[in-house]
Design a protein around this motif. Sequence first.
Motif, PDB file in Angstrom:
ATOM      1  N   SER A  34      25.089  33.378  16.995  1.00 57.32           N
ATOM      2  CA  SER A  34      26.421  33.120  16.424  1.00 57.32           C
ATOM      3  C   SER A  34      26.517  33.518  14.958  1.00 57.32           C
ATOM      4  CB  SER A  34      26.808  31.646  16.597  1.00 57.32           C
ATOM      5  OG  SER A  34      26.861  31.326  17.961  1.00 57.32           O
ATOM      6  N   GLN A  35      25.747  34.523  14.569  1.00 59.90           N
ATOM      7  CA  GLN A  35      25.797  35.041  13.213  1.00 59.90           C
ATOM      8  C   GLN A  35      26.587  36.350  13.207  1.00 59.90           C
ATOM      9  OE1 GLN A  35      24.284  33.394  10.460  1.00 59.90           O
ATOM     10  NE2 GLN A  35      24.298  31.867  12.090  1.00 59.90           N
ATOM     11  N   PRO A  36      27.456  36.556  12.216  1.00 58.11           N
ATOM     12  CA  PRO A  36      28.200  37.818  12.168  1.00 58.11           C
ATOM     13  C   PRO A  36      27.249  38.989  11.900  1.00 58.11           C
ATOM     14  CG  PRO A  36      28.566  36.543  10.180  1.00 58.11           C
ATOM     15  CD  PRO A  36      27.760  35.678  11.098  1.00 58.11           C
ATOM     16  N   VAL A  37      27.507  40.111  12.548  1.00 53.55           N
ATOM     17  CA  VAL A  37      26.658  41.293  12.371  1.00 53.55           C
ATOM     18  C   VAL A  37      27.529  42.537  12.233  1.00 53.55           C
ATOM     19  CG1 VAL A  37      24.672  40.396  13.638  1.00 53.55           C
ATOM     20  CG2 VAL A  37      26.437  41.627  14.874  1.00 53.55           C
ATOM     21  N   LYS A  38      26.945  43.576  11.686  1.00 56.87           N
ATOM     22  CA  LYS A  38      27.603  44.881  11.647  1.00 56.87           C
ATOM     23  C   LYS A  38      27.568  45.467  13.054  1.00 56.87           C
ATOM     24  CE  LYS A  38      27.813  44.901   7.105  1.00 56.87           C
ATOM     25  NZ  LYS A  38      28.322  43.617   6.695  1.00 56.87           N
ATOM     26  N   THR A  39      28.582  46.245  13.391  1.00 59.92           N
ATOM     27  CA  THR A  39      28.617  46.832  14.729  1.00 59.92           C
ATOM     28  C   THR A  39      27.969  48.202  14.786  1.00 59.92           C
ATOM     29  OG1 THR A  39      30.834  47.669  14.287  1.00 59.92           O
ATOM     30  CG2 THR A  39      30.657  45.584  15.452  1.00 59.92           C
ATOM     31  N   GLY A  40      27.882  48.892  13.658  1.00 57.59           N
ATOM     32  CA  GLY A  40      27.259  50.196  13.662  1.00 57.59           C
ATOM     33  C   GLY A  40      27.408  50.897  12.333  1.00 57.59           C
ATOM     34  N   VAL A  41      26.767  52.040  12.237  1.00 61.99           N
ATOM     35  CA  VAL A  41      26.840  52.865  11.038  1.00 61.99           C
ATOM     36  C   VAL A  41      27.464  54.194  11.437  1.00 61.99           C
ATOM     37  CG1 VAL A  41      25.546  53.971   9.188  1.00 61.99           C
ATOM     38  CG2 VAL A  41      24.734  51.814  10.135  1.00 61.99           C
ATOM     39  N   LEU A  42      28.545  54.540  10.788  1.00 60.48           N
ATOM     40  CA  LEU A  42      29.191  55.828  11.012  1.00 60.48           C
ATOM     41  C   LEU A  42      28.723  56.763   9.904  1.00 60.48           C
ATOM     42  CD1 LEU A  42      31.255  57.191  12.880  1.00 60.48           C
ATOM     43  CD2 LEU A  42      33.014  56.554  11.243  1.00 60.48           C
ATOM     44  N   ARG A  43      28.223  57.936  10.292  1.00 59.23           N
ATOM     45  CA  ARG A  43      27.716  58.915   9.322  1.00 59.23           C
ATOM     46  C   ARG A  43      28.542  60.184   9.436  1.00 59.23           C
ATOM     47  NH1 ARG A  43      22.464  60.191   6.946  1.00 59.23           N
ATOM     48  NH2 ARG A  43      21.680  58.301   7.922  1.00 59.23           N
ATOM     49  N   LEU A  44      29.080  60.631   8.299  1.00 61.54           N
ATOM     50  CA  LEU A  44      29.819  61.881   8.243  1.00 61.54           C
ATOM     51  C   LEU A  44      29.033  62.844   7.358  1.00 61.54           C
ATOM     52  CD1 LEU A  44      31.991  59.543   8.739  1.00 61.54           C
ATOM     53  CD2 LEU A  44      33.620  61.281   8.132  1.00 61.54           C
ATOM     54  N   SER A  45      28.546  63.922   7.967  1.00 60.62           N
ATOM     55  CA  SER A  45      27.766  64.928   7.247  1.00 60.62           C
ATOM     56  C   SER A  45      28.661  66.127   6.970  1.00 60.62           C
ATOM     57  CB  SER A  45      26.565  65.371   8.081  1.00 60.62           C
ATOM     58  OG  SER A  45      25.756  64.270   8.408  1.00 60.62           O
ATOM     59  N   PHE A  46      28.923  66.383   5.701  1.00 60.68           N
ATOM     60  CA  PHE A  46      29.787  67.484   5.306  1.00 60.68           C
ATOM     61  C   PHE A  46      28.954  68.699   4.953  1.00 60.68           C
ATOM     62  CE2 PHE A  46      32.415  63.803   4.634  1.00 60.68           C
ATOM     63  CZ  PHE A  46      33.699  64.233   4.923  1.00 60.68           C
ATOM     64  N   ASP A  47      29.531  69.875   5.164  1.00 60.48           N
ATOM     65  CA  ASP A  47      28.915  71.131   4.744  1.00 60.48           C
ATOM     66  C   ASP A  47      29.966  71.897   3.939  1.00 60.48           C
ATOM     67  OD1 ASP A  47      27.345  73.337   4.388  1.00 60.48           O
ATOM     68  OD2 ASP A  47      27.671  74.135   6.406  1.00 60.48           O
ATOM     69  N   PRO A  48      29.835  71.940   2.627  1.00 61.68           N
ATOM     70  CA  PRO A  48      28.715  71.535   1.787  1.00 61.68           C
ATOM     71  C   PRO A  48      28.637  70.012   1.647  1.00 61.68           C
ATOM     72  CG  PRO A  48      30.502  72.317   0.404  1.00 61.68           C
ATOM     73  CD  PRO A  48      30.929  72.526   1.821  1.00 61.68           C
ATOM     74  N   PRO A  49      27.423  69.481   1.355  1.00 61.09           N
ATOM     75  CA  PRO A  49      27.246  68.030   1.217  1.00 61.09           C
ATOM     76  C   PRO A  49      28.091  67.473   0.062  1.00 61.09           C
ATOM     77  CG  PRO A  49      25.125  69.163   1.243  1.00 61.09           C
ATOM     78  CD  PRO A  49      26.174  70.210   1.164  1.00 61.09           C
ATOM     79  N   LEU A  50      28.431  66.197   0.176  1.00 62.76           N
ATOM     80  CA  LEU A  50      29.203  65.554  -0.888  1.00 62.76           C
ATOM     81  C   LEU A  50      28.372  65.370  -2.158  1.00 62.76           C
ATOM     82  CD1 LEU A  50      31.086  62.815   1.145  1.00 62.76           C
ATOM     83  CD2 LEU A  50      31.992  64.972   0.276  1.00 62.76           C
ATOM     84  N   PHE A  51      27.066  65.197  -1.984  1.00 69.21           N
ATOM     85  CA  PHE A  51      26.184  64.970  -3.127  1.00 69.21           C
ATOM     86  C   PHE A  51      24.860  65.646  -2.851  1.00 69.21           C
ATOM     87  CE2 PHE A  51      23.010  62.552  -5.497  1.00 69.21           C
ATOM     88  CZ  PHE A  51      23.594  62.492  -6.752  1.00 69.21           C
ATOM     89  N   GLN A  52      24.249  66.186  -3.899  1.00 74.80           N
ATOM     90  CA  GLN A  52      22.930  66.788  -3.768  1.00 74.80           C
ATOM     91  C   GLN A  52      22.017  66.189  -4.815  1.00 74.80           C
ATOM     92  OE1 GLN A  52      23.437  71.034  -3.947  1.00 74.80           O
ATOM     93  NE2 GLN A  52      24.676  71.093  -2.109  1.00 74.80           N
ATOM     94  N   ALA A  53      20.763  65.947  -4.433  1.00 78.13           N
ATOM     95  CA  ALA A  53      19.793  65.359  -5.356  1.00 78.13           C
ATOM     96  C   ALA A  53      19.747  66.161  -6.647  1.00 78.13           C
ATOM     97  CB  ALA A  53      18.413  65.310  -4.705  1.00 78.13           C
ATOM     98  N   GLY A  54      19.751  65.466  -7.758  1.00 78.05           N
ATOM     99  CA  GLY A  54      19.715  66.126  -9.056  1.00 78.05           C
ATOM    100  C   GLY A  54      21.078  66.513  -9.589  1.00 78.05           C
ATOM    101  N   GLN A  55      22.112  66.321  -8.799  1.00 76.18           N
ATOM    102  CA  GLN A  55      23.475  66.665  -9.223  1.00 76.18           C
ATOM    103  C   GLN A  55      23.888  65.734 -10.368  1.00 76.18           C
ATOM    104  OE1 GLN A  55      26.178  66.522  -5.936  1.00 76.18           O
ATOM    105  NE2 GLN A  55      27.970  66.953  -7.171  1.00 76.18           N
ATOM    106  N   THR A  56      24.340  66.301 -11.448  1.00 76.04           N
ATOM    107  CA  THR A  56      24.707  65.486 -12.605  1.00 76.04           C
ATOM    108  C   THR A  56      26.190  65.533 -12.927  1.00 76.04           C
ATOM    109  OG1 THR A  56      24.184  67.316 -14.088  1.00 76.04           O
ATOM    110  CG2 THR A  56      22.428  65.703 -13.669  1.00 76.04           C
ATOM    111  N   SER A  57      26.940  66.402 -12.287  1.00 74.91           N
ATOM    112  CA  SER A  57      28.379  66.449 -12.544  1.00 74.91           C
ATOM    113  C   SER A  57      29.115  66.883 -11.279  1.00 74.91           C
ATOM    114  CB  SER A  57      28.700  67.421 -13.678  1.00 74.91           C
ATOM    115  OG  SER A  57      28.375  68.743 -13.293  1.00 74.91           O
ATOM    116  N   GLY A  58      30.425  66.706 -11.288  1.00 75.46           N
ATOM    117  CA  GLY A  58      31.236  67.150 -10.168  1.00 75.46           C
ATOM    118  C   GLY A  58      31.307  66.176  -9.011  1.00 75.46           C
ATOM    119  N   PHE A  59      30.821  64.928  -9.211  1.00 76.74           N
ATOM    120  CA  PHE A  59      30.869  63.913  -8.166  1.00 76.74           C
ATOM    121  C   PHE A  59      31.469  62.638  -8.732  1.00 76.74           C
ATOM    122  CE2 PHE A  59      29.170  60.142  -6.104  1.00 76.74           C
ATOM    123  CZ  PHE A  59      29.436  60.400  -4.784  1.00 76.74           C
ATOM    124  N   GLU A  60      32.402  62.055  -7.951  1.00 77.60           N
ATOM    125  CA  GLU A  60      33.031  60.799  -8.378  1.00 77.60           C
ATOM    126  C   GLU A  60      33.348  59.981  -7.137  1.00 77.60           C
ATOM    127  OE1 GLU A  60      37.391  59.773 -10.097  1.00 77.60           O
ATOM    128  OE2 GLU A  60      36.321  61.395 -11.112  1.00 77.60           O
TER     129      GLU A  60
END
Length: 148
Positions: A34-60
């Motif tokens: 009887s504990q509330p739980v998440k039902t699932g994880v929805l993943r949207l993979s964009f090409d080009p990706p929304l963020f790339q490791a080391g990215q320092t600008s252009g993301f908000e």
Amino acid sequence: PIGNGDVTSGVWVDGITGDLRMYISKSDVFDENSQPVKTGVLRLSFDPPLFQAGQTSGFEQTLVLSNSTVIVKTKDLEVKVWVELNAPHRDGVAHRDAGIMHVTAAAVPGAPQLLGGFGLKVSLEPYRKEEKTTLGRGFCALPGLSSW
């Protein structure tokens, strides 16, 4: 965090993959304890990706509190995520058992990389892979029982 009091979601962009991820939950979904739980994880993979490791600008990423919307902007894309604030109607009557999450994505006007569009892959990942969970075990356990 976004939602309408019935359907909620934690929304973020994964810092490693650049995917948009959402933990989705509903107020009437509970586990065997009887504990509330998440039902699932929805993943949207964009090409080009929304963020790339080391990215320092252009993301908000912004949470707009007035309408419970998450807006992700890159130099190429704008993605908005929100939960329908009013219950959908069935035969003219508000139907509480259904919840609607919206995701819109569009190329930023003049984005040179996206003149031909962008790619999108959507996947649903189960949140619970085991038949049972230990959530709430101490909260719901009966005195003297060591295991269930």
